[in-house]
Design a protein around this motif. Structure first.
Motif, PDB file in Angstrom:
ATOM      1  N   VAL A 220     -48.601  33.956 -15.663  1.00 10.51           N
ATOM      2  CA  VAL A 220     -47.851  35.139 -15.236  1.00 10.51           C
ATOM      3  C   VAL A 220     -48.552  36.390 -15.764  1.00 10.51           C
ATOM      4  O   VAL A 220     -48.860  36.481 -16.952  1.00 10.51           O
ATOM      5  N   HIS A 221     -48.810  37.340 -14.874  1.00  8.94           N
ATOM      6  CA  HIS A 221     -49.338  38.652 -15.249  1.00  8.94           C
ATOM      7  C   HIS A 221     -48.150  39.604 -15.435  1.00  8.94           C
ATOM      8  O   HIS A 221     -47.321  39.757 -14.533  1.00  8.94           O
ATOM      9  N   VAL A 222     -48.089  40.250 -16.587  1.00 10.94           N
ATOM     10  CA  VAL A 222     -46.975  41.137 -16.930  1.00 10.94           C
ATOM     11  C   VAL A 222     -47.482  42.573 -16.917  1.00 10.94           C
ATOM     12  O   VAL A 222     -48.362  42.942 -17.707  1.00 10.94           O
ATOM     13  N   ALA A 239     -50.852  41.293 -29.084  1.00 13.57           N
ATOM     14  CA  ALA A 239     -50.474  40.841 -27.734  1.00 13.57           C
ATOM     15  C   ALA A 239     -51.608  41.053 -26.732  1.00 13.57           C
ATOM     16  O   ALA A 239     -51.858  40.203 -25.870  1.00 13.57           O
ATOM     17  N   LEU A 240     -52.297  42.178 -26.824  1.00 12.18           N
ATOM     18  CA  LEU A 240     -53.375  42.456 -25.877  1.00 12.18           C
ATOM     19  C   LEU A 240     -54.595  41.565 -26.109  1.00 12.18           C
ATOM     20  O   LEU A 240     -55.351  41.281 -25.172  1.00 12.18           O
ATOM     21  N   SER A 241     -54.798  41.127 -27.338  1.00 18.67           N
ATOM     22  CA  SER A 241     -55.952  40.274 -27.632  1.00 18.67           C
ATOM     23  C   SER A 241     -55.616  38.790 -27.521  1.00 18.67           C
ATOM     24  O   SER A 241     -56.493  37.949 -27.701  1.00 18.67           O
ATOM     25  N   THR A 242     -54.364  38.456 -27.230  1.00 16.27           N
ATOM     26  CA  THR A 242     -53.948  37.057 -27.118  1.00 16.27           C
ATOM     27  C   THR A 242     -54.295  36.495 -25.751  1.00 16.27           C
ATOM     28  O   THR A 242     -54.032  37.129 -24.729  1.00 16.27           O
ATOM     29  N   LYS A 247     -50.297  37.308 -19.493  1.00 18.14           N
ATOM     30  CA  LYS A 247     -51.338  38.319 -19.643  1.00 18.14           C
ATOM     31  C   LYS A 247     -50.708  39.691 -19.504  1.00 18.14           C
ATOM     32  O   LYS A 247     -50.153  40.039 -18.454  1.00 18.14           O
ATOM     33  N   LEU A 248     -50.783  40.494 -20.563  1.00 16.51           N
ATOM     34  CA  LEU A 248     -50.160  41.815 -20.590  1.00 16.51           C
ATOM     35  C   LEU A 248     -51.106  42.852 -20.005  1.00 16.51           C
ATOM     36  O   LEU A 248     -52.255  42.978 -20.440  1.00 16.51           O
ATOM     37  N   ASP A 268     -60.102  49.495 -25.985  1.00 12.14           N
ATOM     38  CA  ASP A 268     -61.008  48.365 -25.782  1.00 12.14           C
ATOM     39  C   ASP A 268     -60.255  47.109 -25.356  1.00 12.14           C
ATOM     40  O   ASP A 268     -60.830  46.234 -24.701  1.00 12.14           O
ATOM     41  N   LEU A 269     -58.965  47.009 -25.738  1.00 18.12           N
ATOM     42  CA  LEU A 269     -58.184  45.814 -25.424  1.00 18.12           C
ATOM     43  C   LEU A 269     -57.431  45.921 -24.108  1.00 18.12           C
ATOM     44  O   LEU A 269     -57.095  44.908 -23.504  1.00 18.12           O
ATOM     45  N   VAL A 270     -57.134  47.143 -23.661  1.00 19.37           N
ATOM     46  CA  VAL A 270     -56.374  47.326 -22.426  1.00 19.37           C
ATOM     47  C   VAL A 270     -57.238  46.958 -21.228  1.00 19.37           C
ATOM     48  O   VAL A 270     -58.392  47.399 -21.135  1.00 19.37           O
ATOM     49  N   PRO A 271     -56.725  46.126 -20.290  1.00 27.88           N
ATOM     50  CA  PRO A 271     -57.495  45.827 -19.070  1.00 27.88           C
ATOM     51  C   PRO A 271     -57.875  47.098 -18.322  1.00 27.88           C
ATOM     52  O   PRO A 271     -57.032  47.971 -18.092  1.00 27.88           O
ATOM     53  N   HIS A 272     -59.109  47.213 -17.941  1.00 26.74           N
ATOM     54  CA  HIS A 272     -59.618  48.472 -17.405  1.00 26.74           C
ATOM     55  C   HIS A 272     -59.172  48.755 -15.980  1.00 26.74           C
ATOM     56  O   HIS A 272     -59.180  49.911 -15.557  1.00 26.74           O
TER      57      HIS A 272
END
Length: 546
Positions: A220-222, A239-242, A247-248, A268-272
């Protein structure tokens, strides 16, 4: 009519949770949405959990839509939803693949106990981490079952092999002892090789399990808007690196009181791909800090909004190194190819607006510049810039206007007359005479939907002129007007500032409702029942206008 009937029936169905086992098995997938909305509005967290755990569609959107009159769901319902998402990971009836919670958060402590942005962010991150831990436990249990099953199969093979060897023993020449010993050695060698192969297979399967555990498929993508401060920073980072079944993803990122290095680590952790905007507040970035942040921001291809509020930026030419820093900042902004919204609140930027805005590659649609102490040169540049004709929302609150800057404002309004929808000129020092010069330009903005002029020193006569102009603007729906000077207690200066108008008490002896009734009479005479007038600055919510 049909949707209303469905909503009424859905409320009746979810009102009694004890009956849910009877009807939940037979509900068609088309009615899940109506039942979920009824459960939210009736605050039925148990029903919310049961519906979400077996959600029949790939996507579930729970974001709040204010223009549809919806309020934020209750905190208990949101918690039940998040728990149900985790339980649904192991429920074969659940088809959920995308959970969209963008715009869900309400105001902390608001009516109905909504879940605020910070609380929702912490709850989401906790859900992601717990789902990862649950998936690891399930994988360990599955691995243990597979190991036991493999061991049982191997033992069964060994037993069958031993039985076969015993049956073939009489056929062996007992007199040929050397040959017998060679057969025993051969049997021992075969077993030894099998044990070695078994160990290799076990080790390789363990390695594959570890790799699969580290790169597990996302179920699930959140999607959500995240609110991060010093207290929630570690939880959000985890949470972002897990890597796990959830997937957050972040649409809008708001950070408060966080250092530059922490903001960079977060980026760096946030999906671009999904980030549309970033809002930085109460962080002492300084000029050098902002220059350091712009290169990472340019790597987000869909970034459309940049908001900086009270970030301790101070541009002064007499300070050493300021010219170079300003040039670096301009070059950094030039790399934000998709930027459409820029908000700068309480930053000391007198005379520097041209250097900042001229470097942007695309014209802005939203420009918010409150408390910037703009100079006449700044107003002149803005009226002639490539942004003027595309602006849909403009906020120049608390920037003083006078006869020297008024021509630039009129030229700016003329350039933006066909696109401008929301305008705020609150606390700009507009008197009756200045407003009279500005009214023709305001009236020419035919697309204007909202106009905010609070905390300007207008008399009752000037206010009436404003309302008479407003009723002739066909698209205008909201007008935030200032209390006239006659409504204040005696002692107010002739030209009071916006701070004085905000703090000065209103005259209780004056019939304040008289002002409202006079303005409403103008509305009635003009037939404009669709125009909302208010002087309530605290409850004026511009989000209602979107």
């Amino acid at each position: 009519m049909v949707s209303t009937l469905v909503s009424l029936c859905a409320r009746e169905v979810v009102s009694d949770h004890s009956s849910s086992p009877c009807w939940l098995r037979w509900v068609p997938r088309e009615l899940y949405r109506a039942l979920l909305e009824a459960a939210f509005s009736s605050c039925r967290p148990l029903t919310v959990g049961e519906l979400v755990q077996r959600w029949p569609e790939r996507t579930l959107r729970v974001g709040r839509s204010r223009k549809q009159g919806l309020i934020a769901p209750n905190r208990l319902c949101i918690q039940a939803l998040l728990l149900a998402v985790v339980r649904g990971l192991s429920d074969r009836r659940c088809a959920l693949q995308v959970l969209d919670l963008c715009g869900l958060q309400g105001d902390e402590g608001g009516m109905g106990d909504p879940m605020g942005g910070w609380s929702l962010t912490v709850a989401l991150c906790t859900m992601v981490v717990q789902a990862r831990s649950g998936a690891q436990r399930a994988q360990r249990r599955e691995g243990e079952r597979e190991r036991k099953r493999f061991s049982a199969l191997e033992r069964e093979k060994d037993v069958k092999r031993e039985r076969g060897l015993r049956k073939r023993e009489p056929e062996v020449d007992s007199e040929n002892l050397e040959g017998g010993s060679r057969g025993a050695d051969l049997s021992t060698g075969v077993r030894r090789r099998m044990e070695i192969e078994r160990r290799i297979e076990t080790g390789s399967s363990k390695k594959e399990t570890e790799e699969k555990d580290a790169h597990s498929d996302v179920i699930v993508h959140v999607r959500a808007d995240l609110f991060v401060n010093a207290r929630s920073w570690e939880r959000v980072r985890a949470a972002l690196s897990t890597q796990g079944p959830l997937k957050l993803q972040c649409r809008y990122l708001r950070v408060e009181e966080i250092s530059v290095s922490s903001i960079k680590s977060l980026l760096d952790l946030v999906p671009h791909q999904g980030l549309l905007g970033i809002d930085i507040r109460y962080s002492s970035l300084g000029v050098s800090g902002l220059v350091e942040l712009l290169p990472p921001l340019s790597t987000f291809p869909a970034l459309k909004s940049l908001r900086l509020h009270y970030c301790n930026l101070d541009f002064r030419r007499d300070h050493p190194g300021q010219e170079e820093a300003l040039r670096d900042l301009s070059q950094g902004l030039a790399k934000l190819q998709e930027l459409r919204r820029l908000s700068l609140t309480a930053l000391r930027l007198p005379g520097q607006l041209r250097v900042l805005l001229s470097s942007l590659p695309q014209p802005l649609e939203v420009l918010e510049l409150p408390y910037l102490n703009l100079s006449p040169a700044d107003h002149a540049y803005l009226s002639c810039s490539h942004h003027a004709s595309t602006l849909q929302q403009l906020d120049l609150s608390e920037n003083s206007l006078d006869e020297s800057t008024l021509p630039s404002i009129r030229r700016l309004l003329s350039q933006a007359s066909s696109s401008l929808q929301h305008l705020s000129l609150g606390g700009c020092g507009l008197t009756d005479s200045l407003l009279a010069l500005l009214l023709p330009s305001l009236g020419g903005c035919r697309s204007l939907k909202s106009l905010a002029l609070a905390l300007n020193p207008l008399s009752m006569a000037g206010l009436m002129d404003l309302v008479r102009m407003a009723v002739r603007m066909p698209c205008l729906r909201h007008l935030l007007y200032p209390n006239p000077l006659e409504d204040y207690q005696p002692g107010l200066p002739d030209l009071p500032s916006s701070a004085q108008l905000l703090d000065w008490p209103l005259d209780e002896a004056t019939e304040i409702n008289l002002t409202s009734s006079q303005l409403n009479r103008v509305l009635m005479e003009s037939g404009r029942s669709d125009l909302f007038l208010t002087c309530d600055l605290l409850n004026y919510d511009r989000d209602l206008l979107d």
